[in-house]
Write a protein that holds these residues in place. Structure first.
Motif, PDB file in Angstrom:
ATOM      1  N   LEU A  72      19.552  20.249   3.539  1.00 41.38           N
ATOM      2  CA  LEU A  72      18.786  21.178   4.368  1.00 41.38           C
ATOM      3  C   LEU A  72      18.617  22.517   3.669  1.00 41.38           C
ATOM      4  N   THR A  73      19.578  22.893   2.822  1.00 41.65           N
ATOM      5  CA  THR A  73      19.430  24.104   2.017  1.00 41.65           C
ATOM      6  C   THR A  73      18.166  24.033   1.172  1.00 41.65           C
ATOM      7  N   GLN A  74      17.891  22.856   0.612  1.00 43.55           N
ATOM      8  CA  GLN A  74      16.701  22.686  -0.213  1.00 43.55           C
ATOM      9  C   GLN A  74      15.423  22.859   0.602  1.00 43.55           C
ATOM     10  N   ALA A 430      27.603  23.074  17.645  1.00 48.60           N
ATOM     11  CA  ALA A 430      27.518  21.657  18.030  1.00 48.60           C
ATOM     12  C   ALA A 430      27.699  20.730  16.841  1.00 48.60           C
ATOM     13  N   GLY A 431      27.890  21.291  15.647  1.00 52.35           N
ATOM     14  CA  GLY A 431      28.032  20.464  14.467  1.00 52.35           C
ATOM     15  C   GLY A 431      29.412  20.327  13.881  1.00 52.35           C
ATOM     16  N   PRO A 432      30.334  21.311  14.074  1.00 54.84           N
ATOM     17  CA  PRO A 432      31.587  21.303  13.309  1.00 54.84           C
ATOM     18  C   PRO A 432      32.462  20.071  13.443  1.00 54.84           C
ATOM     19  N   ASN A 433      32.394  19.331  14.539  1.00 57.63           N
ATOM     20  CA  ASN A 433      33.255  18.161  14.671  1.00 57.63           C
ATOM     21  C   ASN A 433      32.576  16.873  14.222  1.00 57.63           C
ATOM     22  N   PHE A 434      31.404  16.998  13.613  1.00 59.72           N
ATOM     23  CA  PHE A 434      30.744  15.842  13.003  1.00 59.72           C
ATOM     24  C   PHE A 434      30.891  15.917  11.496  1.00 59.72           C
ATOM     25  N   GLY A 435      31.203  14.796  10.867  1.00 62.18           N
ATOM     26  CA  GLY A 435      31.328  14.767   9.416  1.00 62.18           C
ATOM     27  C   GLY A 435      30.008  14.541   8.720  1.00 62.18           C
ATOM     28  N   TYR A 436      28.979  14.160   9.492  1.00 58.37           N
ATOM     29  CA  TYR A 436      27.689  13.861   8.890  1.00 58.37           C
ATOM     30  C   TYR A 436      26.606  13.887   9.963  1.00 58.37           C
ATOM     31  N   TYR A 437      25.364  13.981   9.502  1.00 56.95           N
ATOM     32  CA  TYR A 437      24.192  13.881  10.364  1.00 56.95           C
ATOM     33  C   TYR A 437      23.430  12.606  10.017  1.00 56.95           C
ATOM     34  N   VAL A 450      16.653   5.366  11.071  1.00 58.93           N
ATOM     35  CA  VAL A 450      17.501   6.252  10.269  1.00 58.93           C
ATOM     36  C   VAL A 450      17.000   6.244   8.829  1.00 58.93           C
ATOM     37  N   GLN A 451      16.571   7.436   8.367  1.00 58.77           N
ATOM     38  CA  GLN A 451      16.013   7.578   7.026  1.00 58.77           C
ATOM     39  C   GLN A 451      17.080   7.917   5.992  1.00 58.77           C
ATOM     40  N   ASP A 452      18.120   8.631   6.428  1.00 58.31           N
ATOM     41  CA  ASP A 452      19.127   9.104   5.490  1.00 58.31           C
ATOM     42  C   ASP A 452      20.359   9.537   6.283  1.00 58.31           C
ATOM     43  N   VAL A 453      21.427   9.831   5.567  1.00 55.09           N
ATOM     44  CA  VAL A 453      22.635  10.412   6.155  1.00 55.09           C
ATOM     45  C   VAL A 453      23.032  11.601   5.283  1.00 55.09           C
ATOM     46  N   TRP A 454      23.224  12.762   5.910  1.00 51.75           N
ATOM     47  CA  TRP A 454      23.630  13.962   5.192  1.00 51.75           C
ATOM     48  C   TRP A 454      25.062  14.303   5.573  1.00 51.75           C
TER      49      TRP A 454
END
Length: 460
Positions: A72-74, A430-437, A450-454
């Motif tokens: 997402l930085t990119q 809402a994101g800190p307890n998830f290891g990935y999106y 699902v296109q990808d996992v970040w």
């Protein structure tokens, strides 16, 4: 790198293993709760920010604290950008960005550590600077004692000079010095007396802008922030020794005020006044905008009403531009209660306890049904409209209670085992307890595929 580095001590899940497990599946078939990012609004939101700042002749610095991902930085920077400016809230975020920053170094990459620097963090930041090279890593300061610790660093520890921003409290007294503080002058003197450091400018964050209720008010917050930041920069400039020629940078923003720069592109008397003032400030200072949550948005951001409408009257700050949704599963239903309720296995450690000023809940259930047709729009809770639909009305640690608000005449029925999506109040929490999106693309022919996992960075 230093002996302690977040990627080693707080390893992320295996991206390759997650991709093998999830890519190609329908998002409704993955385990819940899950954090789901939609590329379609991410592209729109990032493009709008870059185009607006460019049109106004402003620099842009992207905050990575909301999402904590390289991918997402990119998008925030634009994949082919030659001007890489970033800011982070933890040393871990910077350590995890090192491969991307090394790749971007020929483009003059710059990253700031976004708090007045703690002494114990200096060794890790120095190790990053040693890898990335001189002037790549910048710091905030707001006290002369911080300069004493930085001045002790020799070339073998931190190569070259260290870029410094003086943190200005504008207007929230959370971190930094007030714009006209008498403490600015001795701090500047400490900086110019230490050959190891180099003064770059003033940095301000308009946290009060979350109180905005309209595009005009958000732009007014930005005007006040720019005036405060300029007052701080003027104090800094007056404290510099005669003959100082380097042009200082003013860095300012929060997502409501940063997105408000898009309003300034609309032709009217107030926006003309703002653009004129920006040009006046730019005669003496370089000006850059910074923001973080804008790529994904959330219910708090919608409540600020900080972005304008398009020519066809469609709001740019709308639920269809919220890129982060939390998918949860209905565990039970309670139709006999005062209000119909449904139990979901997602409480405060998934959704956080961040309130939203526009409604009395902790998240709003979206129209998504996991099937071919979304729920009827009339059954989706609109804080500015019908106020009828499912919201997260109560939360405990592990569980949340969805409550139906408004008339039950056309209530959307929820079934046990059904998965629903929630727009959270505050995406950063809402994101800190998830290891990935899990990543989907709402503009593709298969919007739920699902296109990808970040993977999401961990640690401090």
């Amino acid at each position: 790198m230093s002996s302690f580095s977040a990627p080693s001590f707080y390893p992320s899940p295996s991206k390759a293993a997650l991709q093998l497990q999830y890519v190609g599946k329908n998002v409704k078939d993955i385990p819940a709760p899950a954090a789901v990012l939609d590329l379609a609004p991410i592209r729109r939101n990032c493009k709008a920010m870059l185009e607006a700042t460019k049109a106004l002749g402003l620099g842009f610095r992207a905050h990575v604290k909301t999402h904590k991902t390289t991918e997402l930085t990119q998008y925030q920077m634009g994949h082919q950008s030659k001007d890489i400016r970033l800011i982070a809230s933890t040393v871990s975020e910077i350590e995890n960005l090192v491969p991307y920053l090394l790749e971007s170094r020929s483009r003059g990459a710059s990253i700031l550590y976004g708090l007045p620097v703690a002494v114990s963090h200096i060794p890790r930041l120095a190790a990053i600077a040693k890898v990335l090279g001189e002037r790549a890593v910048g710091l905030f300061v707001d006290h002369p004692e911080q300069i004493k610790h930085l001045a002790k660093l020799d070339e073998s520890v931190w190569p070259g000079t260290i870029p410094l921003f003086i943190k200005i409290a504008a207007p929230i007294s959370r971190a930094g010095l007030l714009p006209r503080s008498e403490s600015i002058s001795p701090l500047v003197q400490a900086i110019v007396s230490a050959p190891k450091v180099r003064l770059v400018g003033a940095y301000a964050h308009m946290g009060e802008s979350y109180g905005s209720n309209s595009p005009e008010e958000a732009l007014e917050f930005l005007m006040h922030e720019l005036k405060d930041a300029k007052a701080g920069a003027d104090q800094i400039a007056k404290s510099l020794p005669d003959g100082s020629s380097s042009k200082l940078t003013i860095s300012l923003g929060a997502t409501p005020t940063a997105t408000a720069v898009q309003n300034a592109l609309v032709e009217n008397e107030w926006n003309d006044k703002f653009r004129t003032y920006v040009q006046e400030v730019k005669k003496n200072y370089d000006v850059e905008i910074h923001a973080g949550v804008y790529p994904v948005l959330d219910m708090q951001q919608l409540a600020t009403r900080a972005r304008p409408t398009t020519a066809d009257g469609k709001p740019l700050l709308s639920t269809e531009n919220i890129a982060l949704r939390i998918m949860v599963e209905v565990a039970s239903t309670y139709d006999e209660r005062e209000k119909p309720e449904a139990l979901v296995a997602a409480g405060s450690i998934v959704l956080a306890r961040e309130p939203c000023k526009s409604y009395p809940g902790w998240g709003v259930v979206t129209p998504w049904t996991g099937g071919s047709a979304p729920a009827d729009a009339s059954t989706v809770y609109d804080p500015a409209g019908s106020k009828t639909g499912w919201i997260v009305g109560r939360i405990s640690q592990e569980h949340g209670n969805l409550t139906w608000e408004g008339s039950t005449d056309d209530m959307r029925k929820l079934d046990i085992g059904e998965k629903v999506m929630i727009w959270p109040n505050h995406a950063c929490m809402a994101g800190p307890n998830f290891g990935y999106y899990v990543v989907v693309d709402g503009e593709s022919s298969e919007p739920d595929k699902v296109q990808d996992v970040w993977t999401r960075w961990r640690g401090w």
